[in-house]
Structures are given as structure tokens and as C-alpha cells.
Design a protein around this motif. Structure first.
Motif, mmCIF file in Angstrom:
data_model
loop_
_atom_site.group_PDB
_atom_site.id
_atom_site.type_symbol
_atom_site.label_atom_id
_atom_site.label_comp_id
_atom_site.label_asym_id
_atom_site.label_seq_id
_atom_site.Cartn_x
_atom_site.Cartn_y
_atom_site.Cartn_z
ATOM 1 N N ALA A 140 47.507 128.493 -23.710
ATOM 2 C CA ALA A 140 46.299 128.479 -22.874
ATOM 3 C C ALA A 140 46.615 127.844 -21.536
ATOM 4 C CB ALA A 140 45.184 127.698 -23.576
ATOM 5 N N GLY A 141 45.914 128.311 -20.515
ATOM 6 C CA GLY A 141 46.109 127.736 -19.187
ATOM 7 C C GLY A 141 44.995 128.148 -18.249
ATOM 8 N N ALA A 201 36.991 135.295 -27.012
ATOM 9 C CA ALA A 201 38.051 134.360 -27.424
ATOM 10 C C ALA A 201 37.877 133.977 -28.891
ATOM 11 C CB ALA A 201 38.020 133.114 -26.544
ATOM 12 N N LYS A 202 36.649 133.697 -29.298
ATOM 13 C CA LYS A 202 36.383 133.339 -30.695
ATOM 14 C C LYS A 202 36.773 134.480 -31.643
ATOM 15 C CE LYS A 202 32.348 130.479 -29.558
ATOM 16 N NZ LYS A 202 30.878 130.488 -29.565
ATOM 17 N N LYS A 203 36.457 135.704 -31.224
ATOM 18 C CA LYS A 203 36.733 136.877 -32.052
ATOM 19 C C LYS A 203 38.247 137.061 -32.250
ATOM 20 C CE LYS A 203 35.705 141.851 -32.146
ATOM 21 N NZ LYS A 203 35.073 142.948 -31.384
ATOM 22 N N VAL A 204 38.998 136.946 -31.145
ATOM 23 C CA VAL A 204 40.456 137.127 -31.204
ATOM 24 C C VAL A 204 41.089 136.050 -32.088
ATOM 25 C CG1 VAL A 204 42.577 137.015 -29.835
ATOM 26 C CG2 VAL A 204 40.633 138.315 -28.989
ATOM 27 N N VAL A 205 40.655 134.814 -31.904
ATOM 28 C CA VAL A 205 41.192 133.698 -32.693
ATOM 29 C C VAL A 205 40.824 133.873 -34.171
ATOM 30 C CG1 VAL A 205 40.918 131.228 -33.148
ATOM 31 C CG2 VAL A 205 41.309 132.021 -30.819
ATOM 32 N N LEU A 233 48.373 139.417 -27.184
ATOM 33 C CA LEU A 233 46.914 139.355 -27.164
ATOM 34 C C LEU A 233 46.464 138.402 -26.054
ATOM 35 C CD1 LEU A 233 46.095 139.149 -30.980
ATOM 36 C CD2 LEU A 233 46.337 141.182 -29.544
ATOM 37 N N ARG A 234 45.684 138.924 -25.118
ATOM 38 C CA ARG A 234 45.216 138.093 -24.004
ATOM 39 C C ARG A 234 43.698 138.098 -23.955
ATOM 40 N NH1 ARG A 234 49.390 139.110 -18.947
ATOM 41 N NH2 ARG A 234 51.295 138.771 -20.153
ATOM 42 N N VAL A 235 43.150 136.944 -23.675
ATOM 43 C CA VAL A 235 41.691 136.836 -23.593
ATOM 44 C C VAL A 235 41.341 135.892 -22.452
ATOM 45 C CG1 VAL A 235 41.656 135.023 -25.349
ATOM 46 C CG2 VAL A 235 39.585 136.297 -24.869
ATOM 47 N N GLU A 236 40.380 136.316 -21.643
ATOM 48 C CA GLU A 236 39.946 135.492 -20.512
ATOM 49 C C GLU A 236 38.599 134.866 -20.840
ATOM 50 O OE1 GLU A 236 39.628 135.677 -15.650
ATOM 51 O OE2 GLU A 236 40.386 137.392 -16.785
ATOM 52 N N LEU A 237 38.515 133.545 -20.708
ATOM 53 C CA LEU A 237 37.273 132.831 -21.005
ATOM 54 C C LEU A 237 36.394 132.781 -19.760
ATOM 55 C CD1 LEU A 237 39.504 131.676 -23.100
ATOM 56 C CD2 LEU A 237 37.792 129.938 -23.536
ATOM 57 N N ASP A 238 35.085 132.879 -19.976
ATOM 58 C CA ASP A 238 34.132 132.910 -18.863
ATOM 59 C C ASP A 238 33.906 131.513 -18.295
ATOM 60 O OD1 ASP A 238 33.670 135.653 -19.430
ATOM 61 O OD2 ASP A 238 32.293 135.070 -21.032
ATOM 62 N N LYS A 295 50.645 137.968 -34.085
ATOM 63 C CA LYS A 295 50.343 138.413 -32.708
ATOM 64 C C LYS A 295 49.897 137.180 -31.918
ATOM 65 C CE LYS A 295 50.821 142.800 -33.877
ATOM 66 N NZ LYS A 295 51.206 142.598 -35.290
ATOM 67 N N ASN A 296 50.818 136.666 -31.128
ATOM 68 C CA ASN A 296 50.523 135.457 -30.366
ATOM 69 C C ASN A 296 49.460 135.708 -29.305
ATOM 70 O OD1 ASN A 296 52.498 133.982 -31.803
ATOM 71 N ND2 ASN A 296 54.102 134.796 -30.479
ATOM 72 N N ILE A 297 48.720 134.661 -28.962
ATOM 73 C CA ILE A 297 47.545 134.794 -28.087
ATOM 74 C C ILE A 297 47.724 133.971 -26.817
ATOM 75 C CG2 ILE A 297 45.041 134.408 -27.919
ATOM 76 C CD1 ILE A 297 45.028 134.472 -31.050
ATOM 77 N N LEU A 298 47.335 134.538 -25.685
ATOM 78 C CA LEU A 298 47.302 133.809 -24.410
ATOM 79 C C LEU A 298 45.854 133.727 -23.952
ATOM 80 C CD1 LEU A 298 48.777 132.483 -22.013
ATOM 81 C CD2 LEU A 298 48.928 134.749 -20.968
ATOM 82 N N MET A 299 45.317 132.500 -23.849
ATOM 83 C CA MET A 299 43.943 132.301 -23.399
ATOM 84 C C MET A 299 43.951 131.810 -21.949
ATOM 85 S SD MET A 299 41.726 130.884 -26.622
ATOM 86 C CE MET A 299 42.393 129.250 -26.729
ATOM 87 N N MET A 300 43.156 132.472 -21.114
ATOM 88 C CA MET A 300 43.087 132.132 -19.692
ATOM 89 C C MET A 300 41.665 131.724 -19.336
ATOM 90 S SD MET A 300 45.206 135.495 -18.503
ATOM 91 C CE MET A 300 44.345 136.465 -19.740
ATOM 92 N N GLY A 301 41.544 130.701 -18.517
ATOM 93 C CA GLY A 301 40.216 130.262 -18.091
ATOM 94 C C GLY A 301 40.297 128.890 -17.460
#
Length: 445
Positions: free
Chosen positions: A309-310, A26-30, A330-335, A54-60
């Protein structure tokens, strides 16, 4: 904020590492997205217009760092930034805030950012303006035709008085000054564009119809009041507004939290909330690129970066309408956070919650000392509480630490001048029974 404008992606990640444990992807993408804001602005105008963000969707799940990443982004950027919650908006036609108001909020944030930069650049002139005004109140002006000797004596007295005012020696003395006129502020976030100018005209009538009220205040208070007056007098507010509008349009960032709250789950039974899908459809043209009218002028949203984010615990990204999904490539899933991650959050983050409590109780002359085993125990019980009840991630640390330190904090005067050790036994005594009892843990932690 200028010093942060040229940070490389690695430097951005290094900064985020000081406050957020893990979540490297997530940090890298942002970081890349932020750097691309800088890169784009360095290109020729014709190429700039073609490069879309490039808009980002963060999931976690909640408490894993999504909002914290957004909050820290705001700290390191000299770019206009706001954080909003999708659940606060309603479809056009329903009572509540419409989605265009987030763009208006971004414009206001951008103008405030530019205004603060101008204030810093003109700090010396503003300070001189304030001191001159106060000294004029303290020393009556010389009559016309005063001799050179009188003028020289006056200037020496004024210079000495200015030094005393600057040092704060006169702060408690009271003087009478004119306080700034208060503009009639009305929330226009949901107001149709054609009514915004009407509202401003009405506000001006109310303001200009009254003289500036005079008020007796201390010199300390006068300094702050006169700073506002100085800013209005010395700064070109029209240029500031135009620059703010331009920055919001070319490099603004909107962080939309709780995007999952407006997703319509395919699994849910019964009647759907018609407003949820409506909010998504209203959001779509803004994210795709449209023109939004504000009281400062119109703004194109084509080059605003949107980060959504959601938690997506009751829904999934595919439950968003297809067109909106496509606008977040761009999608990224947080642990999720395990016990080790919680321990690192307590010990390795800058200004961690333990350091915060040490500082707070330090005000009462109480020295807190956390044993290594006690910190491990805090992470252990936080993880257990997350497993047995709702998983709220790092937010659980706040309730757990508060539970352990509650009595010490309440009776701080009893421990004044002492070193108070937080041991594993104390943590166990305060938390074991609560965490073991699911109902009690749900209620207390």
C-alpha cells in the motif's frame, strides 16, 4: 480465531464495514484474497502447489483506510499476519534491516499465534499446574510413611487452599519461587543464516550456566510467572515451532505499507537514493518465491500473500521496477474522504473516536453528549483543514476532536457527575479561527 477461518467474502466485508466507511472495492478485493487462502488449503496437495497468491497493491492518500483494513484483517484471521513499512528497509550492503527480515518476523508471529492456540487448548492443565505449584509452597508436603488419616486430612486442606488461591483470596500473600531462566535474545533479523545457529549455541551456554534465580513474589505475580513455566513444561514447543513455520509458509500474509517510499520517481531531479531501487530488487525474489533461512528452519515464500500500500503522492505505481509491478497483479484505488464520509466515521463505525472519548471521560464520571450539529461541524472543519493543509484523511478527526475536548479533558474533575454537552457553538469557537488561518491550522491541526 478458528471461528473466523471459514468466513465468506460477504461476511468479511460485513465485518470490515463495522470499522471502515466506504472503500467497497478495496474490501471486496481483500475479502476474496482472504477467502482464497482458505479455499486453497482445502484442495489436494498437487493443486495447492500450483495456485499462487494474487498479490494486491492498494493506492490512496494517507488516512483513507489502507492501514485500517490491514489492522482489521489481523483481527479476523486465524492466519499469520504482520504489517511492515517499506521505508524501514535498506538494500543489502547498507546499514539497516534487509527485506528478508520481514519473513523472519512473519515466522515469529506465526509461532506466537500457534503457541497461543495451544495455550488456550491446554488452559485447564496449565491452571492445574499453577495451582498445584502454589499450594505446594503454602502447605509443606507430608513425610514419607504418613498414615491414611493424615493423607486424607492433607488432601482436604490442600483442596480448600486451592479453592482460596483460585478465587484470589491469597493473592497478596508472598511466596518464594524459581523464576524462569532468561534466554540471551539477540536480534538476528539481519544475521546471515550460517551465524544463526552459532548465536543460539552461545545463548544456550549463557542460560544453562546459571541456576534458576529464586525470588519472593506475591501469589498474584506467581500465577503469571508459573503460567510461563507451565507452558514450557506442558506444551510441545518443537511441534509448535514446526506448525508455526508451516502456517507462515502456506498461509502467511505480509502487509507492506509505504511501498511508494521506495519508488524512484521519474520526475525527481538530481542524484537518486541508490538504496530505494536496491530495496525493490531485494524484495523481488521474496515476492516471486524464494527460500529464506530463519533460526526455526527455512521457509519458502511462494505462497505468502503480499499486500502493498502507498499514497503515491510524489510517485506513481509505474515508478516501481517493472518486475515488481508484475508481482502485484491486483490493484485497487481507495477513495478520498469527503465531509459525509468523515461524518459517518464519527457516527457509524464501531468504537468510533467519539465513543472512545465518552468512555475515557466516563472513567472520571463525566458524561459527554455530542449534539448532532456538533458532529456535523467536526466533520466540516476536519474536511476544511484537509483542504487547506495536507490531506491526512480520517486522521484529522483525532486532532480536531482533541482540540475541542482538550480543556474538558484537562479539567475533568470540575465536571465530575455532570453531563457535558458538545454543541455546534463550542466546536465553532474552538476551531473556526484555527481552520481559517492556514499557518495556524498547519501548526495546530
Amino acid at each position: 480465531m478458528e471461528k473466523f477461518a471459514n468466513l465468506t467474502p460477504k461476511e468479511i466485508v460485513a465485518y470490515l464495514d463495522e470499522y471502515i466507511i466506504g472503500q467497497n472495492e478495496a474490501k471486496k478485493v481483500v475479502a476474496i484474497a482472504l477467502r482464497n487462502r482458505y479455499r486453497r488449503l482445502k484442495l489436494p496437495k498437487e493443486i495447492q502447489d500450483e495456485i499462487m497468491p494474487k498479490n494486491i497493491l492498494m493506492m490512496g492518500s494517507t488516512g483513507v483506510g489502507k492501514t485500517e483494513i490491514a489492522r482489521r484483517m489481523a483481527k479476523i484471521m486465524g492466519l499469520p499476519f504482520i504489517k511492515v513499512e517499506a521505508s524501514k528497509y535498506t538494500e543489502v550492503g547498507f546499514v539497516g534491516r534487509d527485506v528478508e527480515s520481514m519473513v523472519r518476523d512473519l515466522v515469529i508471529a506465526s509461532i506466537n499465534l500457534v503457541k497461543e492456540e495451544y495455550r488456550l487448548k491446554n488452559a485447564e492443565d496449565i491452571e492445574k499446574y499453577v495451582l498445584d505449584k502454589i499450594v505446594q509452597k503454602l502447605i509443606p508436603p507430608l513425610p514419607k510413611g504418613a498414615s491414611e488419616q493424615k493423607i486424607e486430612e492433607y488432601e482436604k486442606t490442600a483442596s480448600k487452599m486451592k479453592m482460596r488461591v483460585e478465587k484470589g483470596e491469597m493473592d497478596s500473600l508472598k511466596i518464594e519461587i524459581e523464576t524462569p531462566k532468561r534466554s540471551l535474545e539477540i536480534d538476528d533479523s539481519n544475521m546471515p543464516a550460517e551465524f544463526i545457529k552459532v548465536q543460539e549455541t552461545i545463548a544456550k551456554v549463557f542460560v544453562t550456566s546459571k541456576e534458576n534465580p529464586r525470588k519472593e513474589v506475591t501469589i498474584k505475580e506467581a500465577k503469571e510467572i508459573l503460567k510461563i513455566e507451565a507452558s514450557e513444561a506442558l506444551l510441545d514447543m518443537e511441534s509448535i515451532k514446526q506448525e508455526g513455520l508451516k502456517r507462515a509458509e502456506s498461509s502467511g500474509i505480509i502487509f507492506i505499507d509505504e511501498i511508494d517510499k521506495v519508488a524512484v520517481s521519474s520526475k525527481s531531479q538530481g542524484r537518486q537514493d541508490p538504496s530505494k531501487e536496491g530495496v525493490q530488487r531485494d524484495l523481488l525474489p521474496i515476492v516471486e518465491g524464494s527460500v529464506v533461512n530463519t533460526k526455526y528452519g527455512s521457509i519458502k515464500t511462494d505462497h505468502i500473500l503480499f499486500i502493498a500500500a502507498g499514497a503515491f503522492s510524489l510517485s506513481k505505481p509505474s515508478d516501481l521496477i517493472a518486475e515488481l509491478q508484475g508481482r502485484f497483479p491486483l490493484r485497487v484505488e481507495l477513495d478520498s474522504l469527503d465531509e459525509e464520509a468523515l461524518y459517518k466515521i464519527l457516527t457509524q463505525t464501531k468504537n468510533s473516536i467519539l465513543r472512545q472519548y465518552e468512555a475515557l471521560l466516563g472513567v472520571e464520571e463525566v458524561t459527554l453528549k455530542f449534539d448532532e450539529e456538533a458532529i456535523r461541524a467536526l466533520a466540516y472543519y476536519s474536511q476544511k483543514a484537509n483542504e487547506k493543509t495536507e490531506d491526512i484523511g480520517a486522521r484529522r478527526l483525532h486532532t480536531v476532536v482533541e482540540q475541542v475536548l482538550e480543556d474538558i479533558s484537562f479539567k475533568a474533575e470540575k465536571y465530575q457527575g455532570e453531563v457535558v454537552s458538545i454543541t455546534k457553538e463550542l466546536v465553532k469557537e474552538k476551531l473556526e479561527e484555527i481552520v481559517a488561518n492556514v499557518d495556524m491550522a498547519r501548526y495546530i491541526l
